[in-house]
Design a protein around this motif. Structure first.
Motif, PDB file in Angstrom:
ATOM      1  N   ALA A 174      89.262  74.168  47.539  1.00 13.96           N
ATOM      2  CA  ALA A 174      88.114  74.797  48.431  1.00 13.96           C
ATOM      3  C   ALA A 174      86.497  74.355  48.054  1.00 13.96           C
ATOM      4  CB  ALA A 174      87.806  76.702  48.389  1.00 13.96           C
ATOM      5  N   ALA A 175      86.597  74.932  46.381  1.00 12.39           N
ATOM      6  CA  ALA A 175      85.681  74.005  45.862  1.00 12.39           C
ATOM      7  C   ALA A 175      84.768  73.448  45.901  1.00 12.39           C
ATOM      8  CB  ALA A 175      85.517  75.543  44.341  1.00 12.39           C
ATOM      9  N   ALA A 176      85.863  72.210  45.952  1.00 16.34           N
ATOM     10  CA  ALA A 176      85.630  70.874  45.605  1.00 16.34           C
ATOM     11  C   ALA A 176      85.018  70.442  47.545  1.00 16.34           C
ATOM     12  CB  ALA A 176      86.609  69.652  46.041  1.00 16.34           C
ATOM     13  N   GLU A 177      85.543  70.637  48.650  1.00 13.50           N
ATOM     14  CA  GLU A 177      84.784  70.538  50.068  1.00 13.50           C
ATOM     15  C   GLU A 177      83.223  71.662  50.453  1.00 13.50           C
ATOM     16  OE1 GLU A 177      88.982  71.123  52.530  1.00 13.50           O
ATOM     17  OE2 GLU A 177      88.093  72.639  51.795  1.00 13.50           O
ATOM     18  N   ARG A 178      83.990  72.378  49.222  1.00 15.01           N
ATOM     19  CA  ARG A 178      82.142  72.746  49.239  1.00 15.01           C
ATOM     20  C   ARG A 178      81.000  72.421  49.138  1.00 15.01           C
ATOM     21  NH1 ARG A 178      84.425  80.157  49.260  1.00 15.01           N
ATOM     22  NH2 ARG A 178      84.410  79.675  51.187  1.00 15.01           N
ATOM     23  N   ALA A 179      81.117  71.903  47.582  1.00 15.54           N
ATOM     24  CA  ALA A 179      80.376  70.913  46.744  1.00 15.54           C
ATOM     25  C   ALA A 179      80.296  69.420  47.587  1.00 15.54           C
ATOM     26  CB  ALA A 179      80.797  70.484  45.373  1.00 15.54           C
TER      27      ALA A 179
END
Length: 325
Positions: free
Chosen positions: A60-65
Motif C-alpha cells: 500500500a505504501a509502495a503504490e502511493r509512493a
C-alpha cells in the motif's frame, strides 16, 4: 566534478485502520494514559488487522509512493525493504511486494536493522544508484510490530505500532557539492555488544519461535541520545555544514523524550523537528518514512529544503542520511 545523486521523487505511507488508544491499553495492562504520555509522548498507535501482513502494508505504501513519483512497478530496477517483522522466515517480504507491483527485472530483498532499517535500506539503494547498478529504486520501511509484543508487559507493549512508508529514488546528475539535490550522504553504524538491551527472545535457529520484544528502556534511552547526536554531527561534518543549515530533522519516532534530548544536544528548535510519535507510536523501520511522507504531503518539507533523517534500533544500530529535496 559531476556525480550521480539519488533524488527522492516520490513518497508514500500507509497506516492500518484500527487505532489503539492509551485508554484501550488500560483495559489490558496496569497503566494509565498519563503515565504513557509523560514518559513517551504517545497517545495512540495503529494495529494491523488479523489478515494484514507486513507485505500488505508495504504494498500500500509502495503504490502511493510510485503514484507520487508518476511511475509504476515496471519502472523499478531495485526494491530494498527494511523490516524486522517479515511475512515469512523466507523468502523476503520484498519479493512479495515486487510481484504485487508488477516488477519483473532487477532485484528485491530485505534488510534487517530494526528501527534503523529504513536508513540502512536507503544507504544500500543509494550506493546501488551511485555505482550505476540501478537507476530507479523503491525503499520501504514496513512493520507489524504488534505481532512480536508481549501484551502483558506494560513497559514495552505501550510503545509500538504498525505501519509502512516508502520513497522512490531516481538517478540524477549533480555537481558533486552540498548544494546538489538528492541524498548527499548516508552514515550507518552498529555495535553488537549491546545486543541484549533491545532484542526479541526467539528465532528460527534458537527457539524455533518468533519470540517477544524485550528491552531495558533506561539503557536504550541513554545510548540513543548520545549515538543519534553523534551520527547527526557526522553527517553534517561530512558535508561541511552546521546544524543551523538544516531546514528539518526527521527522527525515528521512538519516544518524545529521546527526540527532544537529541534536539537539545544539537541546539535545534523543536519547530524544525517532524514528530508523529503521538499518533503513530514507534513503528520501527516504518517510522522515518511515515514521518517524512507526512511532512512532504502537508507542505512542511519543500523543494530545496535540507533534511536530516536519523534513527537508532536494536543491535545496536544507528544511522543518518542528509538529503536535499
Amino acid at each position: 566534478m559531476s556525480m550521480i545523486r539519488s533524488r527522492i521523487v516520490g513518497v508514500g505511507a500507509y497506516l492500518p485502520e484500527r487505532v489503539l488508544t492509551n485508554a484501550d491499553l488500560t483495559q489490558r495492562v496496569d497503566t494509565t494514559d498519563e503515565w504513557i504520555v509523560e514518559r513517551t509522548g504517545i497517545r495512540e498507535r495503529h494495529i494491523a488487522a488479523e489478515d494484514q501482513f507486513t507485505s500488505h502494508l508495504a504494498i500500500a505504501a509502495a503504490e502511493r509512493a510510485l503514484a507520487s513519483a508518476g511511475l509504476t512497478g515496471a519502472d523499478l530496477d531495485l526494491i530494498v525493504l527494511a523490516t524486522a517483522t517479515p511475512d515469512n522466515t523466507f523468502p523476503s517480504t520484498a519479493t512479495r511486494v515486487q510481484a504485487a507491483l508488477g516488477m519483473t527485472r532487477g532485484a528485491a530483498f530485505d534488510v534487517q536493522a530494526v528501527c534503523s532499517g529504513f536508513i540502512f535500506a536507503l544507504s544500500v539503494a543509494d550506493n546501488f544508484i551511485k555505482s550505476g547498478q540501478a537507476r530507479t529504486a523503491l525503499v520501504i520501511g514496513a512493520e507489524c510490530f504488534s505481532r512480536i509484543l508481549d501484551w502483558t508487559d506494560r513497559s514495552t507493549c505501550v510503545l509500538f505500532g504498525d505501519g509502512a512508508g516508502a520513497v522512490v529514488l531516481r538517478a540524477e546528475e549533480g555537481r558533486g557539492d552540498n548544494g546538489d539535490n538528492g541524498i548527499l550522504s548516508t552514515h550507518i553504524h552498529s555495535d553488537g555488544r549491546h545486543y541484549k538491551l533491545l532484542h526479541v527472545d526467539g528465532g528460527p535457529s534458537s527457539t524455533q519461535t518468533v519470540g517477544h520484544l524485550r528491552m531495558e528502556g533506561r539503557e536504550v534511552f541513554r545510548h540513543a541520545v548520545v549515538n543519534l547526536a553523534s551520527v547527526v554531527h557526522e553527517a553534517l561534518e561530512a558535508n561541511g555544514m552546521a546544524a543551523s543549515s538544516l531546514d528539518w530533522i526527521v527522527p525515528h519516532q521512538a519516544n518524545k523524550r529521546i527526540i527532544e534530548g537529541t534536539a537539545r544536544k544539537l541546539g535545534l528548535s523543536l519547530d524544525r523537528v517532524v514528530m508523529t510519535v503521538e499518533r503513530h507510536a514507534n513503528t520501527s523501520a516504518a517510522s522515518v518514512p511515515l514521518a517524512l511522507t507526512e511532512a512532504v504531503e502537508d507542505g512542511r518539507i519543500k523543494p530545496g529544503h535540507l533534511v536530516l533523517l536519523e534513527a537508532m534500533g536494536g543491535g545496536f544500530t544507528w544511522g543518518a542520511a542528509l538529503v536535499r529535496f
